[in-house]
Each structure stands twice: as C-alpha cells, then as structure tokens.
Scaffold this active site. Structure first.
Site, PDB file in Angstrom:
ATOM      1  N   TYR A  33       0.829  -1.206   0.000  1.00 54.37           N
ATOM      2  CA  TYR A  33       0.000   0.000   0.000  1.00 54.37           C
ATOM      3  C   TYR A  33       0.857   1.247   0.000  1.00 54.37           C
ATOM      4  CZ  TYR A  33       0.934   0.967   4.970  1.00 54.37           C
ATOM      5  OH  TYR A  33       1.545   1.274   6.154  1.00 54.37           O
ATOM      6  N   ARG A  52       8.171   4.120  -4.902  1.00 53.21           N
ATOM      7  CA  ARG A  52       8.257   3.149  -3.801  1.00 53.21           C
ATOM      8  C   ARG A  52       7.241   2.025  -3.989  1.00 53.21           C
ATOM      9  NH1 ARG A  52       7.598   5.238   2.265  1.00 53.21           N
ATOM     10  NH2 ARG A  52       5.430   5.431   1.577  1.00 53.21           N
ATOM     11  N   LYS A 149       6.539  -1.911   1.789  1.00 51.40           N
ATOM     12  CA  LYS A 149       5.359  -1.313   2.443  1.00 51.40           C
ATOM     13  C   LYS A 149       4.181  -2.278   2.330  1.00 51.40           C
ATOM     14  CE  LYS A 149       3.262   3.230   3.194  1.00 51.40           C
ATOM     15  NZ  LYS A 149       3.398   3.229   4.657  1.00 51.40           N
ATOM     16  N   GLU A 182      12.111   2.439  14.080  1.00 51.56           N
ATOM     17  CA  GLU A 182      11.164   3.456  13.601  1.00 51.56           C
ATOM     18  C   GLU A 182       9.881   3.333  14.395  1.00 51.56           C
ATOM     19  OE1 GLU A 182       9.783   2.741   9.564  1.00 51.56           O
ATOM     20  OE2 GLU A 182       9.845   0.586   9.884  1.00 51.56           O
ATOM     21  N   LEU A 207      11.274   1.414   7.051  1.00 51.16           N
ATOM     22  CA  LEU A 207      10.711   1.783   5.761  1.00 51.16           C
ATOM     23  C   LEU A 207      11.382   3.090   5.325  1.00 51.16           C
ATOM     24  CD1 LEU A 207       8.327   1.286   3.675  1.00 51.16           C
ATOM     25  CD2 LEU A 207       7.145   3.078   4.934  1.00 51.16           C
TER      26      LEU A 207
HETATM   27  N1  PDD Z   1       2.780   5.184   7.531  1.00 51.79           N
HETATM   28  N2  PDD Z   1       7.439   3.744   8.843  1.00 51.79           N
HETATM   29  C1  PDD Z   1       6.273   3.074   8.896  1.00 51.79           C
HETATM   30  C2  PDD Z   1       6.245   1.737   9.559  1.00 51.79           C
HETATM   31  C3  PDD Z   1       5.112   3.630   8.319  1.00 51.79           C
HETATM   32  O1  PDD Z   1       3.959   2.948   8.349  1.00 51.79           O
HETATM   33  C4  PDD Z   1       5.190   4.905   7.710  1.00 51.79           C
HETATM   34  C5  PDD Z   1       4.001   5.548   7.058  1.00 51.79           C
HETATM   35  C6  PDD Z   1       6.425   5.580   7.691  1.00 51.79           C
HETATM   36  C7  PDD Z   1       6.599   6.919   7.035  1.00 51.79           C
HETATM   37  O2  PDD Z   1       6.573   6.804   5.630  1.00 51.79           O
HETATM   38  P1  PDD Z   1       6.051   8.016   4.717  1.00 51.79           P
HETATM   39  O3  PDD Z   1       6.819   9.221   5.116  1.00 51.79           O
HETATM   40  O4  PDD Z   1       6.341   7.573   3.347  1.00 51.79           O
HETATM   41  O5  PDD Z   1       4.562   8.176   5.008  1.00 51.79           O
HETATM   42  C8  PDD Z   1       7.528   4.951   8.257  1.00 51.79           C
HETATM   43  C9  PDD Z   1       1.598   5.531   6.766  1.00 51.79           C
HETATM   44  C10 PDD Z   1       1.331   6.988   6.725  1.00 51.79           C
HETATM   45  C11 PDD Z   1       0.421   4.690   7.258  1.00 51.79           C
HETATM   46  O6  PDD Z   1       0.621   3.500   7.436  1.00 51.79           O
HETATM   47  O7  PDD Z   1      -0.677   5.211   7.422  1.00 51.79           O
END
Ligand code: PDD
Length: 285
Positions: A33, A52, A149, A182, A207
C-alpha cells in the site's frame, strides 16, 4: 456526502464497494500500500510514492495493476470525486483473487487495486503538532523486510494500541542492538543538544519514508547538520528534541518518550521549523 472508492475498475460508493473473499490480501496480507498527503486538493510527492510502490510490488513479484500514468489518473479522480482538499489518499494492491493456497497462483491473476481518499481535520492536526505527542518504546518484533510497504501490519497495529493504552500516540520499535528502528506508522528522529538532526539510515530495519527523504532535502537547504545513524532510547530521552515523520503527519513533534519529557516538554524550534518549511520542498501534482 457519500465516499467514493476505486475498486478493481469501478468507482463505487464505499458503502456498496466490496472485494472478493478469496482476495489474497484478505487471506494472506499478500499486498502492498501507499498513503499520500492531499493538500490544497493536490497530491504531495506522488512520484516518489509511486516509485516506492513499484519497488514494493517488485520485491513481492506482484505486477503493476495498470500503467503508471493510468494509476495517476485514477488517484486524482478518487481525490476529485471525494472533494478532499486536505487529507490522505490510500492505495492498495494485492496479488489478486485465487483459491486459497500459499503458493502464488499458477495462472496469471490480475492484481487487485483499491484507491480511497478521505479528509483529515487540518485544525486538529495543527493543534496536535502545537502540543506534541507522546511515544513509548517496545521491542522490535516485525519481520526483517519492513522496507517493503506491506499491508501485513499486525505488529504495528498492536504497537499503536499499546501506545494508546499507555496514554501515548506512537510506539518506537527497538532492535536487538538496543537502537530505535522506527515508529509503528512513522520514522523516528531526534535533535541533539548541539543541533544535529539525527535519524537512522534507511538501508536496514526501517521503511524508507517519503517524508523522511523529502525532509533530508529540507535539512540540507536550511543548512542544518544531518546525521544518519542509529540512536538508543536513552540518547533520545536526553535529546534536545524528537519528532516523527509520515505522510499523514508530516513533521510531528514528540514531547515525551517512555514518560521522560524531551527538552522542556514542549515542541522544539527545529521540529517546528521543519514542519513549517516542509511543503516548500515537496512536489504537488
Ligand atoms: N505510515 N514507517 C512506517 C512503519 C510507516 O507505516 C510509515 C508511514 C512511515 C513513514 O513513511 P512516509 O513518510 O512515506 O509516510 C515509516 C503511513 C502513513 C500509514 O501507514 O498510514
């Protein structure tokens, strides 16, 4: 107003939209996703999110559900039909529908694609950023391929709920070496007392966040010092500032970690500045 979702070729009212019970996403979490921020009716950093997405799909040997430019059209159409000016767009691709069997389907199946969009409350998010959030730390218990992801988010869901049950908003995973990897749904950052902005390298254990990557451009442009290295919860307790990044929150100040107040317990100037400056460096489409 009813919400509209794109589901496998059709724009549907979300109350009536459905997917097949033998979708491999439903049965095996066999899919990936993306979440992008919508701001001023535009999608923030869509090309990086789609790059990505392609990588995540490639790692799982799932085909792109449609050509990239068609996917962009669908994403924009879902945002338009839902009249979202500020919020998020969510897209999910799974391996598709096949009789339940762990092996990949022998016959080629079409990957399933769902796109939804929803509004977020801008004022509420600004208020949260003005007061900052609390974080807890918990042992890392996810599979090593968190660079993908994937929609398999059970450890993340449990971690978020544990955070909420402890009066916090986010949980930071800590690996076997004692370093923060993270957040359950964000990347983790600290600012040292001499002003260095620190986050772990994206090559292992996390991620590669899109917000994280844009923020490194912001940091460079503002001539702040950036340090890509792991840090421990103890270092974070004593840091001048901490914050998390994610598409849905951009830069969100952290004011407590495991009940230790960070800095003076209020959002710090570096996090606030990075939050303010962020969208000057992002791409809108
Ligand atoms: N989450 N790490 C994890 C485990 C995440 O689920 C996310 C994002 C990030 C940050 O990635 P980005 O900057 O590309 O949003 C890091 C999304 C927003 C979610 O699951 O809703």
């Amino acid at each position: 107003m009813s919400r509209i979702a794109y589901v496998n070729g059709q724009y549907r009212d979300t109350r009536e939209a459905s997917v097949n019970i033998e979708d491999r996403g439903y049965q095996f979490a066999d899919g990936v996703y993306e979440v992008c921020e919508i701001r001023g009716e535009k999608i923030v950093d869509l090309p990086r999110h789609l790059t990505r997405l392609q990588r995540s799909l490639g790692e799982l040997q799932i085909a792109m559900p449609m050509p990239l430019n068609s996917l962009e059209v669908v994403i924009h159409e879902v945002v338009r039909r839902n009249r979202v000016t500020y919020g998020i767009v969510y897209l999910q691709v799974t391996r598709g529908v096949a009789r339940r069997d762990h092996f990949f389907p022998i016959h080629t199946v079409r990957p399933a694609l769902v796109v939804t969009a929803r509004s977020l409350n801008f004022e509420k998010n600004q208020k949260t950023a003005a007061s900052g959030i609390g974080v807890i730390t918990i042992p890392e218990n996810r599979w090593p391929r968190v660079d993908i992801k994937s929609i398999a988010l059970l450890p993340n869901v449990l971690a978020k709920q544990q955070a909420r049950d402890s009066g916090a908003y986010e949980a930071w995973f800590v690996d076997a070496e004692g370093h923060v990897t993270e957040g359950a749904s964000s990347n983790a950052w600290i600012v040292t007392s001499d002003g260095k902005v620190v986050t772990r390298s994206a090559d292992r254990g996390i991620l590669a966040g899109i917000t994280r990557s844009v923020l490194t451009d912001v940091i460079a442009s503002l001539q702040m010092t950036f340090e890509e290295r792991p840090f421990t919860p103890e270092e974070a307790y004593g840091a001048a500032e901490a914050f998390v990044t994610a598409a849905s929150q951009i830069v969100m100040p952290v004011v407590s970690i495991d009940k230790h107040l960070i800095g003076n317990g209020a959002p710090g100037p570096v996090a606030q500045r990075l939050r303010e400056q962020f969208h000057k460096f992002s791409a809108f489409s």
